[in-house]
Write an enzyme that holds these catalytic residues in place. Structure first.
Site, PDB file in Angstrom:
ATOM      1  N   HIS A 137      -2.740   6.986   3.992  1.00 40.71           N
ATOM      2  CA  HIS A 137      -3.256   5.737   3.427  1.00 40.71           C
ATOM      3  C   HIS A 137      -4.547   5.388   4.160  1.00 40.71           C
ATOM      4  CE1 HIS A 137      -3.768   1.716   2.169  1.00 40.71           C
ATOM      5  NE2 HIS A 137      -3.226   1.133   3.226  1.00 40.71           N
TER       6      HIS A 137
ATOM      7  N   ASN B 197      -9.859  -0.181   2.110  1.00 44.08           N
ATOM      8  CA  ASN B 197      -8.426  -0.113   1.804  1.00 44.08           C
ATOM      9  C   ASN B 197      -8.202  -0.564   0.358  1.00 44.08           C
ATOM     10  OD1 ASN B 197      -5.686  -0.528   1.548  1.00 44.08           O
ATOM     11  ND2 ASN B 197      -5.466  -1.605   3.506  1.00 44.08           N
TER      12      ASN B 197
ATOM     13  N   CYS C  45       0.816  -1.215   0.000  1.00 45.22           N
ATOM     14  CA  CYS C  45       0.000   0.000   0.000  1.00 45.22           C
ATOM     15  C   CYS C  45       0.851   1.267   0.000  1.00 45.22           C
ATOM     16  CB  CYS C  45      -0.929   0.007   1.213  1.00 45.22           C
ATOM     17  SG  CYS C  45      -1.957  -1.455   1.294  1.00 45.22           S
TER      18      CYS C  45
HETATM   19  O1  UT7 Z   1      -2.665  -1.699   4.120  1.00 43.77           O
HETATM   20  C1  UT7 Z   1      -2.373  -2.511   5.221  1.00 43.77           C
HETATM   21  C2  UT7 Z   1      -3.461  -3.516   5.417  1.00 43.77           C
HETATM   22  N1  UT7 Z   1      -3.743  -3.958   6.744  1.00 43.77           N
HETATM   23  C3  UT7 Z   1      -4.271  -3.232   7.740  1.00 43.77           C
HETATM   24  O2  UT7 Z   1      -4.419  -2.039   7.667  1.00 43.77           O
HETATM   25  C4  UT7 Z   1      -4.722  -3.985   8.947  1.00 43.77           C
HETATM   26  C5  UT7 Z   1      -4.368  -3.338  10.245  1.00 43.77           C
HETATM   27  N2  UT7 Z   1      -5.140  -3.959  11.328  1.00 43.77           N
HETATM   28  C6  UT7 Z   1      -6.393  -3.562  11.586  1.00 43.77           C
HETATM   29  O3  UT7 Z   1      -6.921  -2.646  10.949  1.00 43.77           O
HETATM   30  C7  UT7 Z   1      -7.121  -4.230  12.734  1.00 43.77           C
HETATM   31  O4  UT7 Z   1      -6.236  -5.073  13.422  1.00 43.77           O
HETATM   32  C8  UT7 Z   1      -8.366  -5.068  12.262  1.00 43.77           C
HETATM   33  C9  UT7 Z   1      -9.447  -4.119  11.791  1.00 43.77           C
HETATM   34  C10 UT7 Z   1      -7.978  -6.030  11.169  1.00 43.77           C
HETATM   35  C11 UT7 Z   1      -8.918  -5.854  13.445  1.00 43.77           C
HETATM   36  O5  UT7 Z   1      -9.245  -4.988  14.523  1.00 43.77           O
HETATM   37  P1  UT7 Z   1      -8.776  -5.348  16.004  1.00 43.77           P
HETATM   38  O6  UT7 Z   1      -9.327  -4.302  16.881  1.00 43.77           O
HETATM   39  O7  UT7 Z   1      -7.282  -5.520  15.969  1.00 43.77           O
HETATM   40  O8  UT7 Z   1      -9.532  -6.688  16.271  1.00 43.77           O
HETATM   41  P2  UT7 Z   1      -8.951  -8.129  16.646  1.00 43.77           P
HETATM   42  O9  UT7 Z   1      -8.218  -8.697  15.482  1.00 43.77           O
HETATM   43  O10 UT7 Z   1      -8.248  -8.049  17.945  1.00 43.77           O
HETATM   44  O11 UT7 Z   1     -10.289  -8.917  16.830  1.00 43.77           O
HETATM   45  C12 UT7 Z   1     -11.185  -8.655  17.921  1.00 43.77           C
HETATM   46  C13 UT7 Z   1     -12.309  -9.657  17.853  1.00 43.77           C
HETATM   47  C14 UT7 Z   1     -11.845 -11.101  17.731  1.00 43.77           C
HETATM   48  O12 UT7 Z   1     -12.698 -11.909  18.513  1.00 43.77           O
HETATM   49  P3  UT7 Z   1     -12.241 -12.437  19.946  1.00 43.77           P
HETATM   50  O13 UT7 Z   1     -10.996 -13.236  19.702  1.00 43.77           O
HETATM   51  O14 UT7 Z   1     -12.001 -11.214  20.760  1.00 43.77           O
HETATM   52  O15 UT7 Z   1     -13.421 -13.243  20.380  1.00 43.77           O
HETATM   53  C15 UT7 Z   1     -12.033 -11.418  16.267  1.00 43.77           C
HETATM   54  O16 UT7 Z   1     -12.261 -12.783  16.030  1.00 43.77           O
HETATM   55  O17 UT7 Z   1     -13.123  -9.414  16.703  1.00 43.77           O
HETATM   56  C16 UT7 Z   1     -13.276 -10.623  15.955  1.00 43.77           C
HETATM   57  N3  UT7 Z   1     -13.377 -10.286  14.549  1.00 43.77           N
HETATM   58  C17 UT7 Z   1     -14.543  -9.933  13.958  1.00 43.77           C
HETATM   59  N4  UT7 Z   1     -15.798  -9.851  14.440  1.00 43.77           N
HETATM   60  C18 UT7 Z   1     -16.769  -9.451  13.590  1.00 43.77           C
HETATM   61  C19 UT7 Z   1     -12.395 -10.207  13.619  1.00 43.77           C
HETATM   62  N5  UT7 Z   1     -12.908  -9.815  12.437  1.00 43.77           N
HETATM   63  C20 UT7 Z   1     -14.226  -9.650  12.624  1.00 43.77           C
HETATM   64  C21 UT7 Z   1     -15.296  -9.234  11.788  1.00 43.77           C
HETATM   65  N6  UT7 Z   1     -16.530  -9.160  12.305  1.00 43.77           N
HETATM   66  N7  UT7 Z   1     -15.101  -8.921  10.484  1.00 43.77           N
END
Ligand code: UT7
Length: 333
Positions: free
Chosen positions: A252, A282, A113
């Site tokens: 970004h 994104n 990106c």
């Molecule tokens: O250009 C570069 C590309 N990449 C990025 O920009 C990604 C950077 N990372 C992020 O933006 C964030 O880490 C995410 C948006 C991907 C995730 O947010 P988070 O606050 O870090 O959430 P998490 O991964 O800690 O997940 C929290 C919970 C989990 O459940 P448990 O384990 O707490 O029960 C996940 O399983 O949310 C769950 N979860 C979802 N729930 C509903 C993960 N994805 C989803 C979803 N819908 N789509």
């Protein structure tokens, strides 16, 4: 040494809109979760026959029109993409043929990106030396085609699009500084493991879904929150400027929480930060040039405005650029 600036900007986005409500029907997610964690409401998805070079070519023609540059004047085309049409030829060569840029060298650049900022830096250096006069920089990605639509942790994040700009000599202003960096030790945090020379495509690889985006979201998030502010500050320092000199930050568009963290680090008020992640998600290397195009269209990029572009991405890579927006009269013909 001649200065380099942006003469014209273009964009191309697919028609199809995929909303959070649509995603609720595809995976175990909710509009509320997506909004709260990412700020995304909807994203654009390419049609089955639409590739990165299609969107890149459309954005390129749009940028050439805006720049009032004839396609035959282009002497270099750089396409930043992580989703090339094919392994080779380069997507930039496909664009060169499609738009008829007969006099242009053409190559792709892979920096995830951050690709647009890497490509912009190369274009600026090429123009500054006087060796190249009209460089077309394109960021194009069709991430929907390497997304696992059964993986809720990634499929809610990405969208498709392309943005382009013509980099050429200017009398004043233009690109003041750039700063690029990479931390390859974090490469496994955001990758498409298969389809290259390490793990060629096979029935087994396809079965395991290794040809899709794999991401350790939390790790990438932590990296992004730290590096977006740091890279912006480094580029500002190289430009001899302070955060208070910034009129507009165009980051970004990956996640509103990452954007907010960068703005906070620079102590910028919300009206100085451009955001469209809500409408596109994104879009990879396309994210920054699409945002530049929209900021310009909304009247946020008047001549003389000081702008910071900043991004991070697969690699892991990062980069920032400080520029002073040019008027038509600033062009050095
Ligand atoms: O250009 C570069 C590309 N990449 C990025 O920009 C990604 C950077 N990372 C992020 O933006 C964030 O880490 C995410 C948006 C991907 C995730 O947010 P988070 O606050 O870090 O959430 P998490 O991964 O800690 O997940 C929290 C919970 C989990 O459940 P448990 O384990 O707490 O029960 C996940 O399983 O949310 C769950 N979860 C979802 N729930 C509903 C993960 N994805 C989803 C979803 N819908 N789509």
């Amino acid at each position: 040494m001649v200065r380099a600036g942006i003469w014209g900007v273009g964009k191309a986005i697919p028609e199809k809109v995929l909303t959070n409500a649509d995603l609720e029907k595809m995976v175990d997610t909710s509009h509320e979760w997506i909004i709260e964690r990412t700020g995304i409401v909807e994203r654009r998805i390419a049609s089955p026959e639409q590739s990165s070079s299609d969107l890149a070519s459309a954005a390129a023609l749009d940028a050439l029109r805006a720049a009032e540059v004839d396609v035959g004047e282009l002497d270099m085309i750089i396409v930043a993409t992580a989703t090339p049409d094919m392994v080779f030829p380069a997507t930039a060569c496909l664009v060169q043929a499609e738009i008829g840029a007969k006099n242009a060298a053409a190559f792709d650049l892979l920096a995830g990106c951050t690709g647009f900022i890497y490509a912009l830096d190369l274009a600026v250096r090429a123009v500054e030396t006087g060796a190249y006069k009209r460089v077309l920089v394109i960021g194009a990605d069709v991430l929907s085609k390497i997304t696992n639509w059964r993986d809720r942790t990634t499929c809610v994040l990405f969208g498709d699009g392309a943005g382009a700009c013509v980099v050429a000599p200017v009398k004043r202003g233009g690109v003041i500084s750039t700063y690029l960096g990479a931390d390859g030790s974090g490469g496994d945090k955001l990758s498409v493991p298969a389809g290259g020379s390490r793990l060629p495509l096979s029935a087994e690889v396809l079965e395991q879904g290794l040809h899709y985006i794999h991401m350790v979201g939390k790790e990438v998030f932590k990296f992004a929150v730290r590096i977006m502010g740091e890279a912006s500050l480094e580029a500002l320092q190289r430009a001899g400027l302070q955060p208070e000199d910034v009129d507009l930050l165009i980051p970004h568009q990956a996640n509103i929480r990452i954007i907010d963290a960068a703005a906070k680090r620079l102590d910028l008020s919300p009206e100085k930060v451009f955001v469209n992640v809500d409408r596109y998600g994104n879009t990879g290397a396309a994210s920054i040039p699409i945002a530049v195009h929209e900021a310009l269209a909304q009247g946020g990029l008047l001549p003389g405005k000081r702008v910071v572009l900043v991004g991070f991405g697969a690699g892991l890579t990062y980069g920032a650029c400080v520029l002073e927006w040019n008027s038509r009269e600033d062009r050095l013909l």
